[in-house]
Design a protein around this motif. Sequence first.
Motif, PDB file in Angstrom:
ATOM      1  N   PHE A 234     -10.279   0.819   2.199  1.00  0.00           N
ATOM      2  CA  PHE A 234     -11.712   1.105   2.245  1.00  0.00           C
ATOM      3  C   PHE A 234     -12.396   0.579   0.983  1.00  0.00           C
ATOM      4  O   PHE A 234     -11.762   0.483  -0.075  1.00  0.00           O
ATOM      5  CB  PHE A 234     -11.962   2.612   2.379  1.00  0.00           C
ATOM      6  CG  PHE A 234     -11.527   3.157   3.710  1.00  0.00           C
ATOM      7  CD1 PHE A 234     -12.434   3.280   4.750  1.00  0.00           C
ATOM      8  CD2 PHE A 234     -10.200   3.521   3.932  1.00  0.00           C
ATOM      9  CE1 PHE A 234     -12.036   3.758   5.980  1.00  0.00           C
ATOM     10  CE2 PHE A 234      -9.787   3.991   5.157  1.00  0.00           C
ATOM     11  CZ  PHE A 234     -10.712   4.114   6.189  1.00  0.00           C
ATOM     12  N   PRO A 235     -13.681   0.254   1.082  1.00  0.00           N
ATOM     13  CA  PRO A 235     -14.367  -0.342  -0.073  1.00  0.00           C
ATOM     14  C   PRO A 235     -14.558   0.605  -1.245  1.00  0.00           C
ATOM     15  O   PRO A 235     -14.688   0.155  -2.386  1.00  0.00           O
ATOM     16  CB  PRO A 235     -15.717  -0.779   0.513  1.00  0.00           C
ATOM     17  CG  PRO A 235     -15.913   0.087   1.718  1.00  0.00           C
ATOM     18  CD  PRO A 235     -14.549   0.313   2.271  1.00  0.00           C
ATOM     19  N   ASP A 236     -14.614   1.898  -0.995  1.00  0.00           N
ATOM     20  CA  ASP A 236     -14.796   2.845  -2.096  1.00  0.00           C
ATOM     21  C   ASP A 236     -14.266   4.214  -1.679  1.00  0.00           C
ATOM     22  O   ASP A 236     -13.890   4.445  -0.524  1.00  0.00           O
ATOM     23  CB  ASP A 236     -16.271   2.932  -2.519  1.00  0.00           C
ATOM     24  CG  ASP A 236     -17.212   3.238  -1.363  1.00  0.00           C
ATOM     25  OD1 ASP A 236     -16.920   4.186  -0.599  1.00  0.00           O
ATOM     26  OD2 ASP A 236     -18.221   2.521  -1.205  1.00  0.00           O
ATOM     27  N   LEU A 237     -14.235   5.137  -2.662  1.00  0.00           N
ATOM     28  CA  LEU A 237     -13.701   6.478  -2.426  1.00  0.00           C
ATOM     29  C   LEU A 237     -14.471   7.215  -1.334  1.00  0.00           C
ATOM     30  O   LEU A 237     -13.888   7.835  -0.445  1.00  0.00           O
ATOM     31  CB  LEU A 237     -13.752   7.300  -3.720  1.00  0.00           C
ATOM     32  CG  LEU A 237     -12.663   7.069  -4.761  1.00  0.00           C
ATOM     33  CD1 LEU A 237     -12.978   7.865  -6.016  1.00  0.00           C
ATOM     34  CD2 LEU A 237     -11.319   7.495  -4.211  1.00  0.00           C
ATOM     35  N   ARG A 238     -15.794   7.167  -1.416  1.00  0.00           N
ATOM     36  CA  ARG A 238     -16.591   7.924  -0.455  1.00  0.00           C
ATOM     37  C   ARG A 238     -16.311   7.472   0.976  1.00  0.00           C
ATOM     38  O   ARG A 238     -16.185   8.298   1.889  1.00  0.00           O
ATOM     39  CB  ARG A 238     -18.084   7.778  -0.764  1.00  0.00           C
ATOM     40  CG  ARG A 238     -18.963   8.612   0.184  1.00  0.00           C
ATOM     41  CD  ARG A 238     -20.441   8.423  -0.117  1.00  0.00           C
ATOM     42  NE  ARG A 238     -20.800   8.939  -1.428  1.00  0.00           N
ATOM     43  CZ  ARG A 238     -21.051  10.234  -1.668  1.00  0.00           C
ATOM     44  NH1 ARG A 238     -20.947  11.123  -0.699  1.00  0.00           N
ATOM     45  NH2 ARG A 238     -21.395  10.620  -2.877  1.00  0.00           N
ATOM     46  N   ALA A 239     -16.215   6.167   1.189  1.00  0.00           N
ATOM     47  CA  ALA A 239     -15.966   5.661   2.538  1.00  0.00           C
ATOM     48  C   ALA A 239     -14.629   6.162   3.069  1.00  0.00           C
ATOM     49  O   ALA A 239     -14.524   6.570   4.239  1.00  0.00           O
ATOM     50  CB  ALA A 239     -15.998   4.136   2.534  1.00  0.00           C
ATOM     51  N   ALA A 240     -13.597   6.159   2.224  1.00  0.00           N
ATOM     52  CA  ALA A 240     -12.275   6.607   2.666  1.00  0.00           C
ATOM     53  C   ALA A 240     -12.285   8.086   3.032  1.00  0.00           C
ATOM     54  O   ALA A 240     -11.763   8.486   4.082  1.00  0.00           O
ATOM     55  CB  ALA A 240     -11.242   6.344   1.568  1.00  0.00           C
ATOM     56  N   ILE A 241     -12.897   8.912   2.179  1.00  0.00           N
ATOM     57  CA  ILE A 241     -12.900  10.353   2.445  1.00  0.00           C
ATOM     58  C   ILE A 241     -13.804  10.679   3.635  1.00  0.00           C
ATOM     59  O   ILE A 241     -13.484  11.552   4.450  1.00  0.00           O
ATOM     60  CB  ILE A 241     -13.332  11.132   1.195  1.00  0.00           C
ATOM     61  CG1 ILE A 241     -12.370  10.823   0.032  1.00  0.00           C
ATOM     62  CG2 ILE A 241     -13.365  12.616   1.467  1.00  0.00           C
ATOM     63  CD1 ILE A 241     -10.918  11.127   0.323  1.00  0.00           C
ATOM     64  N   ASP A 242     -14.917   9.986   3.760  1.00  0.00           N
ATOM     65  CA  ASP A 242     -15.775  10.221   4.920  1.00  0.00           C
ATOM     66  C   ASP A 242     -15.056   9.849   6.224  1.00  0.00           C
ATOM     67  O   ASP A 242     -15.270  10.482   7.268  1.00  0.00           O
ATOM     68  CB  ASP A 242     -17.072   9.421   4.795  1.00  0.00           C
ATOM     69  CG  ASP A 242     -18.028  10.015   3.767  1.00  0.00           C
ATOM     70  OD1 ASP A 242     -17.776  11.155   3.315  1.00  0.00           O
ATOM     71  OD2 ASP A 242     -19.020   9.354   3.414  1.00  0.00           O
TER      72      ASP A 242
END
Length: 469
Positions: A234-242
């Motif tokens: 994923f491009p960033d942490l937020r995208a992965a957790i979302d």
Amino acid sequence: MNEASLAPRARPVAAVIRQLRGRFSDRCATGQALRDQHGKDVSFHPLHAPDAVVFAESTEEVSAIARLCHAASVPMIPFGTGTSCEGGVAALHGGICIDLSRMNAVLEIHEADFDCRVQAGVTRKQLNAALHGSGLHFPIDPGADASIGGMVSTRASGTNAVRYGTMRESVMSLEVVLPDGEVVRTGGRARKSAAGYDLTHLFTGAEGTLGIVTEVGLRLHPLPEQIAAARCGFPDLRAAIDAVTAIMQTGVPVGRIEFLDAQQVEACNRYAKLGLPVMPTLFLEFHGAPESVVQQVRVAEELAAEHGGVGFAWADTPEARSRLWQARHDVWWAALALRPGCQGMPTDACVPISRLSEAVLAARADVEELGLTAPMCGHVGDGNFHLCVVVDPADADEMARAETLNARLMRRAIAMGGTCTGEHGIGYGKIDFLELERGASMRVMAAIKQALDPRGVMNPGKVLRQRSV
């Protein structure tokens, strides 16, 4: 040993050791190296060696040791494999370490009823080896090859908890040696019971402070017909957790859903010579009938893509699944390899899944602000994540910053309605945060401790603040 020359506090210990040597001979050891091995877990917590280590081979022997120690008010510390993370095996007040590793018999397997009974020293891998060919497995996987007794005592969980639950859901019955040596049995093989207080789950998670678990009855599960594993960046942490939140809220029955941040992926690449893209990465596993697994994978892939997921890859053969999962299994040693000679401070927050993204992003911001090396991973399907803070215990300033990071993480998780520990337990490292989280109910815990262990000899100084013994 000249007992008359010892300080008054040490004389009872010396007398107990003399009696233990008389009964157990070479199974009662006082060599410094062995004592040191039993006075420290895998984390940064300092060594506190016991005065002696006794290798018990039966419940009757554990009971005899307990009677001797209780009569002399000498502390007892149960020991399984030493893979705990919060100082749970440290002999803070000296005393006798009771090593249960030789109590490693699988006593009963009831295939038709999906349960078994084992001695406390059996490890999870030993149990699954014994179950080979039965069509059953024991799915609780904390990472290390921990003993079943230790997993009961810390209420362990791990990568499969999102589907199979934790030790709390797996333990059906216990045999426990109380501090005075009395042996009690709790629970049974029935799938449910409304008979009296739930003593089985009182001892589950008590970290050896109320008694010594010697036998365990466990719930087993059928082996899945099909297993598939997948990985996606994923491009960033937020995208992965979302993406995690979306997958869980959609109801996809994942077997595991694990997260590594970019720093942890890079560490695993270096450690295991992998070639993973250095970006936040999810590792997933799906269990069920073949057609169901394929559908689960497709839904997860679609949801991942909606949140910017790239490079989604999946496999269903054991060898290919192992390759996909290798990075997740290497996280602890890979993190430590970032700074050879240093030690790990593994944090262990768990929050409601709706607050997970907020908690993870705040934790990463804290790491950067404090200038620490702290890769992140997590069993994020149930809101549990870890920072492995790699520290030099001799560097006072770095240790202070690491403690600040841990305190922020714990306080934030509690404020979000979460907990200071999803699976590691309290030991003596998290008593402050347990008191913050549980408040007035600490008095109830203290009353239970006083009732069962009035002399304060069972693993003193863990979970609850302890007077000197």
